[in-house]
Motif scaffolding. Structure first.
Motif, short mmCIF file in Angstrom:
data_model
loop_
_atom_site.label_atom_id
_atom_site.label_comp_id
_atom_site.label_asym_id
_atom_site.label_seq_id
_atom_site.Cartn_x
_atom_site.Cartn_y
_atom_site.Cartn_z
N GLY A 8 41.59 43.58 46.06
CA GLY A 8 40.14 43.63 45.92
C GLY A 8 39.62 44.77 45.09
O GLY A 8 38.40 44.96 44.99
N ASP A 9 40.50 45.56 44.47
CA ASP A 9 40.07 46.66 43.61
C ASP A 9 39.83 46.15 42.20
O ASP A 9 40.66 45.42 41.65
N SER A 10 38.72 46.55 41.60
CA SER A 10 38.41 46.13 40.23
C SER A 10 38.22 47.33 39.33
O SER A 10 37.69 48.36 39.76
N LEU A 11 38.66 47.19 38.08
CA LEU A 11 38.45 48.23 37.10
C LEU A 11 37.01 48.18 36.60
O LEU A 11 36.39 47.11 36.58
N PRO A 12 36.45 49.31 36.17
CA PRO A 12 35.12 49.29 35.53
C PRO A 12 35.17 48.42 34.27
O PRO A 12 36.24 48.18 33.71
N GLN A 22 45.07 31.17 36.73
CA GLN A 22 44.63 32.55 36.48
C GLN A 22 43.51 32.94 37.44
O GLN A 22 42.44 32.31 37.44
N PRO A 23 43.71 33.94 38.28
CA PRO A 23 42.72 34.29 39.30
C PRO A 23 41.31 34.53 38.77
O PRO A 23 40.34 34.03 39.35
N LEU A 24 41.18 35.30 37.69
CA LEU A 24 39.84 35.60 37.17
C LEU A 24 39.13 34.34 36.68
O LEU A 24 37.91 34.21 36.83
N ASP A 25 39.88 33.41 36.11
CA ASP A 25 39.28 32.15 35.66
C ASP A 25 38.88 31.28 36.84
O ASP A 25 37.85 30.60 36.80
N VAL A 26 39.69 31.28 37.88
CA VAL A 26 39.45 30.39 39.01
C VAL A 26 38.27 30.84 39.87
O VAL A 26 37.44 30.02 40.27
N GLY A 27 38.19 32.14 40.16
CA GLY A 27 37.21 32.56 41.15
C GLY A 27 36.22 33.63 40.74
O GLY A 27 35.32 33.95 41.52
N ALA A 51 26.10 41.85 36.25
CA ALA A 51 26.88 40.67 36.62
C ALA A 51 28.27 41.07 37.11
O ALA A 51 28.80 40.48 38.07
N HIS A 52 28.86 42.05 36.46
CA HIS A 52 30.20 42.51 36.85
C HIS A 52 30.17 43.07 38.27
O HIS A 52 31.06 42.79 39.09
N ARG A 53 29.16 43.85 38.59
CA ARG A 53 29.06 44.45 39.93
C ARG A 53 28.87 43.38 40.99
O ARG A 53 29.43 43.49 42.10
N MET A 54 28.13 42.33 40.70
CA MET A 54 27.87 41.28 41.68
C MET A 54 29.05 40.34 41.87
O MET A 54 29.25 39.80 42.96
N THR A 95 33.68 41.47 43.43
CA THR A 95 33.67 42.02 44.78
C THR A 95 35.05 41.90 45.41
O THR A 95 35.92 41.16 44.92
N VAL A 96 35.25 42.61 46.50
CA VAL A 96 36.53 42.58 47.20
C VAL A 96 36.85 41.16 47.68
O VAL A 96 37.96 40.66 47.50
N SER A 97 35.87 40.50 48.26
CA SER A 97 36.10 39.16 48.80
C SER A 97 36.40 38.16 47.69
O SER A 97 37.27 37.30 47.84
N ASN A 98 35.68 38.26 46.56
CA ASN A 98 35.92 37.34 45.45
C ASN A 98 37.31 37.53 44.86
O ASN A 98 38.00 36.55 44.52
N LEU A 99 37.73 38.77 44.69
CA LEU A 99 39.05 39.02 44.13
C LEU A 99 40.15 38.52 45.06
O LEU A 99 41.10 37.86 44.62
#
Length: 346
Positions: free
Chosen positions: A99-103, A200-205, A242-245, A248-252
């Motif tokens: 659930g960690d995201s880079l800036p 690909q996770p980012l594409d899917v969710g 949009a990136h901040r919204m 999120t941890v749950s989305n990742l």
């Protein structure tokens, strides 16, 4: 349809021919076998914090208006003012299974970064410029060195390996990127061609809710600034919102879970495999066609690299053999597959 309450009309999602041909059970099974072997090799089965996915997405000032509430008696659709299309801005997004995201890492079209382009940026946001607004091999190497590595090193021990899942775009598999990744214990894992829409996770969710959040942010801007349009100087603030919204941890976590990576579960993607691919051609021909197309493109790129940079010829060979001409881990030296045919000039 009133006579059949259990059924309804559904608009199918558009799927390109190349994706249909490559979305096959044999390809997916092979992908998960290689992924499982990689996770076991580097002891990452229970380390979601060390499994990352990186991907790019483009944004511009032209946006899709959000839905509004209207009266049923309206005969005409309401209209919303949007901004004209502007130069493309690319976002390189990355996150891990914990659930960690880079800036954000933003790429603007141009030659020099203007300080006004940074307005509204999230803490830690980095900027680069390119002639087209798209990413390229040099920018991706800069991203790995100045953005990805510092973030990762703060969250792992020196000897631990990090798995980075990405597609097979040529900017991700240059000799310099592979050398850097090997030196820093970063294991680059390439997805099968034309399967990012369900592997690909980012594409899917992530990118779908991010685009929705971006459209909503643009609509709010147009509503709050009557008479103005969105320009390149507003893109950073809107994309960061949009990136901040979306990141999120749950989305990742749900994205990595939906693609069967963490927890490891190949069965979850079976429902997404395109059943209509059997109507296109036989499974064997599909696999051969997809592999041939991918190999031809990769071979052409690697051949050009070896001609322009003779000193990189050996490294280019190891890149090709590391991914077996298809997908998997790019491991560099130590790969045993012969690759002389790539450089055959006869």
């Amino acid at each position: 349809m009133r006579r059949w309450p259990r059924i309804r009309l559904v608009r199918p999602a558009a799927l390109s021919m190349s994706r249909a041909k490559c979305s096959q059970e044999e390809v997916v099974d092979s992908y998960f076998k290689k992924l499982e072997a990689t996770l076991k090799k580097y002891s990452l089965e229970m380390r979601p914090d060390l499994i990352y996915n990186v991907h790019e997405s483009g944004f511009n000032a032209e946006h899709k208006p959000v839905k509004v509430v209207g009266c049923r008696s309206f005969r005409h659709h309401p209209q919303a003012i949007t901004s004209p299309r502007s130069a493309l801005t690319t976002l390189i997004a990355c996150g891990n299974a914990a659930g960690d995201s880079l800036p954000p890492f933003l790429i603007f079209k141009g030659k020099r970064v203007n300080s006004d382009l940074r307005k509204g940026a999230l803490p830690g946001t980095k900027f680069e410029m390119s002639d087209s607004g798209w990413s390229n091999s040099d920018i991706f190497l800069t991203y790995m060195k100045t953005h990805f590595l510092p973030f990762v090193d703060e969250r792992r021990k020196a000897e631990e390996h990090v798995l980075l899942i990405c597609d097979g775009h040529k900017s991700h598999i240059t000799p310099d990127v592979i050398d850097f990744a090997r030196e820093k214990n970063i294991v680059i894992f390439i997805l099968p061609a034309h399967t990012s829409h369900f592997l690909q996770p980012l594409d899917v969710g992530l990118f779908s809710p991010m685009k929705s959040a971006y459209n909503a942010a643009c609509s709010r801007f147009m509503r709050d600034h009557v008479g103005l349009v969105i320009t390149g100087y507003n893109i950073c603030e809107l994309v960061c919102q949009a990136h901040r919204m979306a990141m999120t941890v749950s989305n990742l976590k749900s994205s990595f879970r939906a693609t069967g990576i963490i927890p490891f579960s190949p069965q979850v993607t079976k429902k997404d495999i395109c059943s209509c691919s059997d109507l296109v051609t036989s499974t064997k021909n599909n696999n051969n066609a997809a592999s041939d197309a991918r190999n031809a493109t990769t071979a052409e790129y690697l051949r050009e690299t070896s001609v322009k940079q003779p000193e990189k010829k050996l490294q280019v060979s190891t890149i090709w053999s590391g991914c077996n001409g298809d997908f998997g881990v790019l491991e560099g030296p130590g790969c045993k597959q012969a690759t002389s045919d790539i450089f055959d000039t006869n």
